[in-house]
Scaffold this active site. Structure first.
Site, PDB file in Angstrom:
ATOM      1  N   ASP A  95       0.855  -1.184   0.000  1.00 54.23           N
ATOM      2  CA  ASP A  95       0.000   0.000   0.000  1.00 54.23           C
ATOM      3  C   ASP A  95       0.894   1.237   0.000  1.00 54.23           C
ATOM      4  OD1 ASP A  95       0.887   0.499   2.561  1.00 54.23           O
ATOM      5  OD2 ASP A  95      -0.948  -0.143   3.548  1.00 54.23           O
ATOM      6  N   GLY A  97       0.961   3.773   2.094  1.00 60.48           N
ATOM      7  CA  GLY A  97       1.192   4.425   3.378  1.00 60.48           C
ATOM      8  C   GLY A  97       0.222   5.556   3.655  1.00 60.48           C
ATOM      9  N   GLN A 197     -11.571   7.551  -4.912  1.00 54.71           N
ATOM     10  CA  GLN A 197     -12.045   8.184  -3.683  1.00 54.71           C
ATOM     11  C   GLN A 197     -13.353   8.923  -3.991  1.00 54.71           C
ATOM     12  OE1 GLN A 197     -11.165   7.703  -0.692  1.00 54.71           O
ATOM     13  NE2 GLN A 197      -9.087   6.866  -0.762  1.00 54.71           N
ATOM     14  N   ASP A 274      -8.335  -7.106   1.275  1.00 56.42           N
ATOM     15  CA  ASP A 274      -7.387  -7.255   2.385  1.00 56.42           C
ATOM     16  C   ASP A 274      -8.041  -6.693   3.634  1.00 56.42           C
ATOM     17  OD1 ASP A 274      -5.778  -4.520   3.451  1.00 56.42           O
ATOM     18  OD2 ASP A 274      -6.899  -4.296   1.590  1.00 56.42           O
ATOM     19  N   CYS A 314      -7.465 -26.724   6.692  1.00 60.52           N
ATOM     20  CA  CYS A 314      -6.257 -26.241   7.372  1.00 60.52           C
ATOM     21  C   CYS A 314      -5.865 -27.261   8.429  1.00 60.52           C
ATOM     22  CB  CYS A 314      -6.525 -24.877   8.009  1.00 60.52           C
ATOM     23  SG  CYS A 314      -5.187 -24.297   9.090  1.00 60.52           S
TER      24      CYS A 314
END
Length: 379
Positions: A95, A97, A197, A274, A314
């Site tokens: 990303d 920051g 945005q 994410d 898992c």
């Protein structure tokens, strides 16, 4: 070296969900996909080997703000980039920051040039400009790097959201100018994703989507959601953005969210997700499972010797019992944090893989509508 490719393979007949493959120089990613967040070059409490074998992660994140401050660019460049530094040989997304910088509301100043901020580590002052952030991400070496944007807080008024969006677009021009004037450092291609945005305002989001699409990037991201706005508003804006972004490019919804958020947004056409939620909540005794949400801290699990979740493939989730995990977390034993974090991440990766299977099978919407109440169930 080749630019990122996105191949759409299947479209769901009853929603806008799609399944595809993203190809990078570090390998392929089957979509829809969830990306574990490795803030400082590691996913908290989970080794790279566990990410690969137990979680079955295909791509992870690194955070520009944190990696820039520590270990710093000199160490990362000397190591040969983040892949070499942390031993992760699959794709990495970094990303910009921006979100971290803007969350430092008390110690940062936004101006046209960029953002000055104080380090949370030692109080030292730094300046992030669009150009600097491109250079920093070149050094870190992500396969996908993000444009430097301003992320307005949830509930921002129209005037602020518009000015913020316009600043983001001017910064985006500078990001692409610097990105196109520089080369990757480690003999593989890096791909710059711009970020939509515009707050919760559809007209601004449409303008931003059109601006972002005009860059003809290899993929596009939607930012500024899940920052405090009501969930129905998040869904409405996400759906709107998907309608106004290119169909043939992957769409990345940043920082979202719960398992049910992810399924709903897949149905709108999102390909990449994410969120820190699986690891953060796991460390705080909340487990997401195929049957619903468990607060493993509750006394009801003290004598439950059944596996944490033996349906998600898992080994760790099938091997350890609820009783044992509760004991570890109660005892503040570090292994408990690792098991809970690994399990939650494995569950998220299982969930998007199941979503992909049902998109391919043609019954995604029916499966999603049945699955969401089950996932929300408090066990």
């Amino acid at each position: 070296m080749a630019a990122l490719q996105f191949q759409k393979q299947f479209n769901d007949q009853h929603s806008k969900a799609r399944a595809g493959i993203i190809t990078t120089d570090h390998g392929q990613i089957e979509t829809p996909i969830f990306m574990p967040v490795g803030t400082v070059g590691s996913v908290k409490g989970v080794s790279q080997q566990q990410l690969e074998l137990d979680v079955k992660a295909q791509i992870i994140l690194g955070n520009t703000y944190h990696l820039y401050l520590r270990p710093g660019l000199q160490v990362l460049e000397a190591a040969g980039g983040l892949h070499k530094f942390n031993g992760w040989n699959r794709p990495i997304l970094t990303d910009s920051g921006g979100y971290q910088v803007f969350s430092l509301a008390g110690t940062r100043k936004i101006k046209e040039e960029g953002v000055t901020f104080q380090s949370h580590i030692d109080g030292s002052k730094h300046l992030f400009t669009p150009e600097a952030v491109m250079d920093i991400q070149r050094v870190i070496g992500g396969d996908i790097i993000m444009a430097f944007d301003e992320c307005p807080p949830g509930g921002s008024e129209y005037g602020y959201a518009r000015k913020s969006m316009e600043l983001t677009h001017r910064w985006l021009d500078r990001c692409f100018e610097r990105f196109n004037a520089t080369e990757p450092k480690y003999n593989y291609t890096q791909n710059l994703f711009p970020i939509v945005q515009g707050g919760t305002f559809k007209d601004l989001r449409k303008i931003s989507c059109e601006t972002i699409a005009s860059k003809e990037a290899t993929g596009n991201a939607i930012g500024g959601l899940s920052v405090g706005e009501p969930e129905p508003v998040m869904y409405e804006i996400c759906d709107w953005c998907c309608d106004h972004l290119p169909q043939e490019k992957p769409r990345y919804l940043m920082g979202v969210g719960t398992p049910w958020n992810i399924l709903e947004c897949i149905s709108m056409g999102i390909d990449m997700f994410d969120c820190v939620m699986p690891t953060r909540n796991g460390r705080n005794a909340m487990l997401f499972t195929s049957k619903g949400v468990i607060n493993i801290d509750n006394k009801k699990w003290e004598f439950d010797f059944s596996p944490i979740d033996d349906e998600i493939g898992c080994d760790m989730s099938a091997y350890y019992t609820k009783s044992y995990l509760r004991h570890l977390l109660k005892s503040k034993e570090l292994l408990g944090l690792t098991i809970a974090s690994t399990h939650n991440l494995a569950f998220y990766l299982w969930l998007v893989k199941e979503a992909r299977k049902h998109i391919i099978a043609g019954d995604f919407k029916a499966w999603k509508d049945a699955m969401i109440p089950q996932l929300k169930n408090r066990l």
